[in-house]
Write an enzyme that holds these catalytic residues in place. Sequence first.
Site, PDB file in Angstrom:
ATOM      1  CB  SER A  21      99.386  21.993  30.955  1.00 62.11           C
ATOM      2  OG  SER A  21      98.281  22.673  31.463  1.00 62.11           O
ATOM      3  NE  ARG A 125      85.405  21.869  32.660  1.00 62.35           N
ATOM      4  CZ  ARG A 125      86.720  21.897  32.854  1.00 62.35           C
ATOM      5  NH1 ARG A 125      87.294  20.961  33.595  1.00 62.35           N
ATOM      6  NH2 ARG A 125      87.457  22.833  32.322  1.00 62.35           N
ATOM      7  CG  ASP A 323      93.934  26.855  35.159  1.00 65.30           C
ATOM      8  OD1 ASP A 323      92.768  27.039  34.755  1.00 65.30           O
ATOM      9  OD2 ASP A 323      94.688  25.994  34.650  1.00 65.30           O
TER      10      ASP A 323
HETATM   11  C1  S3P Z   1      94.712  23.427  30.052  1.00 66.77           C
HETATM   12  C2  S3P Z   1      94.093  24.505  29.466  1.00 66.77           C
HETATM   13  C3  S3P Z   1      93.206  25.422  30.195  1.00 66.77           C
HETATM   14  C4  S3P Z   1      93.354  25.301  31.704  1.00 66.77           C
HETATM   15  C5  S3P Z   1      93.396  23.875  32.144  1.00 66.77           C
HETATM   16  C6  S3P Z   1      94.553  23.138  31.483  1.00 66.77           C
HETATM   17  C7  S3P Z   1      95.570  22.563  29.229  1.00 66.77           C
HETATM   18  O1  S3P Z   1      91.873  25.130  29.861  1.00 66.77           O
HETATM   19  O2  S3P Z   1      92.311  25.980  32.349  1.00 66.77           O
HETATM   20  O3  S3P Z   1      93.534  23.786  33.546  1.00 66.77           O
HETATM   21  O4  S3P Z   1      96.360  21.791  29.798  1.00 66.77           O
HETATM   22  O5  S3P Z   1      95.489  22.654  27.999  1.00 66.77           O
HETATM   23  P1  S3P Z   1      91.188  25.706  28.524  1.00 66.77           P
HETATM   24  O6  S3P Z   1      91.865  25.140  27.379  1.00 66.77           O
HETATM   25  O7  S3P Z   1      89.758  25.258  28.616  1.00 66.77           O
HETATM   26  O8  S3P Z   1      91.319  27.194  28.636  1.00 66.77           O
END
Ligand code: S3P
Length: 459
Positions: A21, A125, A323
């Site tokens: 992230s 998605r 995750d």
């Molecule tokens: C992420 C947010 C999460 C996570 C993804 C990375 C991000 O998803 O599951 O692997 O970097 O902002 P969501 O925002 O859909 O919950």
Amino acid sequence: MKVLNQKGTLRGEIRVPGDKSISHRSIMFGSLAQGRTEVSGFLTSADCLATMDCFRRMGVHIEEDPADPTHLFIDGNGLRGLSPETDPVTLYSGNSGTTTRILSGILAAQRFTSVIGGDDSVNSRPMKRIMDPLSRMGAEIESIKGNNCAPLQIRGRQLKGIVYESPVASAQVKSAIMCAGLYADGPTTVIEPVRSRDHSERMLRAFGAVVEDQIDPQTGRNTVTVQPCRELHAHAVTVPGDISSAAYFIAAGLIVPGSEILIRGVGINPTRDGILRVAANMGADITILNRSNTEEPYADLLVKSSSLHGCEIGGAVIPSLIDELPVIAVMAAAAEGTTVIRDAAELRVKESDRIDAVVSNLQAMGVNVTAREDGMVIEGGSALQGAKIRTYNDHRIAMSFAVAALIAQGDTVLDEEGCVNISYPAFFGDLEKLIANRSSIDLQRSNKANKSRRMQLLT
Ligand code: S3P
């Protein structure tokens, strides 16, 4: 296909690759800033390289240190300086939902038209969650196939600030709106039901944006407001190790008897550390050492094998371990008693339907587990059997079941293992090294034992 048949104790030290992230955001905000942003600890996995490629296509110069590909220099184009090769520009986000959604928020405010889409998984998605708020801000954003999924065609427009109440706690949705808000004509507010990961808030502030956030102590709702911004300013980013990647070694260290692993430099941002809190509830022996006090906090984690017991996982903790739930389910299968996971319907719209993927694969290994609409119920404590695992091309399913394989009787076979490249290309090698350490320790021990036996025979 990959056959997993190595068993036994895991020992030694490991440093997991950079946080996914934070790596995505370092490219995005570095590209939009004025000046040169230096990034260290960047994750060179397929997802983050997709983000890098998108910004290169929009005229951003990004240089990799030839001696260390995790060390980058980004010469930002400024907030309004992206200049694509073509108009419209076609951007490929691969398997990355983060790239697709957050980038859409940036593209909504540009002076050019873009088409962004990825592989079959990304293109199935849900994108309505960003299309709705961005449209309300004035963006022209259209699902090309008319199914509320990518590919999306985005025509940049002057945006207006809004107050948006998001039905889901999603950092991707929040960040897309925040990025669009940088360009809006007034403040933009996102309210989410529970605080999701706050890397964008932290990093945008460090790049000079004005961002305020606050949790309502009564409801737990999180309100984030971003002010319109003239420019972001380059800022050095140090990416900590990804707790989502460390999670596989945390789980393996806990469930494989006799293990002891030191995981160095793991990001422990409180919006991401849910696995540590849940593991503690399950009776895990994890010591947090050498905590840093940095923009993104990190620490070393000392993990020792533990007798785990089942627990209830739901409510506000869910976004902080979303995750990690597949590998937490594996921990639950190894624990005594029942674990209930609820409030996690978001698992159904990740890289795969992770509720069905985890439940069907655990069942194949002989675990008594039932799916629920928003989670699962796992009866732990029975022996796992090696099985044929369907990964659904989902990196987190592949790695979670590589951990399950460590305690299963017989061989476990992953139908596809290349998907780990999405977040952790060196995963299997790193896991094998920890097992090899065990072998070398055991070998030393047995050599010593043999030596003393020989000595006894001689005397
Ligand atoms: C992420 C947010 C999460 C996570 C993804 C990375 C991000 O998803 O599951 O692997 O970097 O902002 P969501 O925002 O859909 O919950």
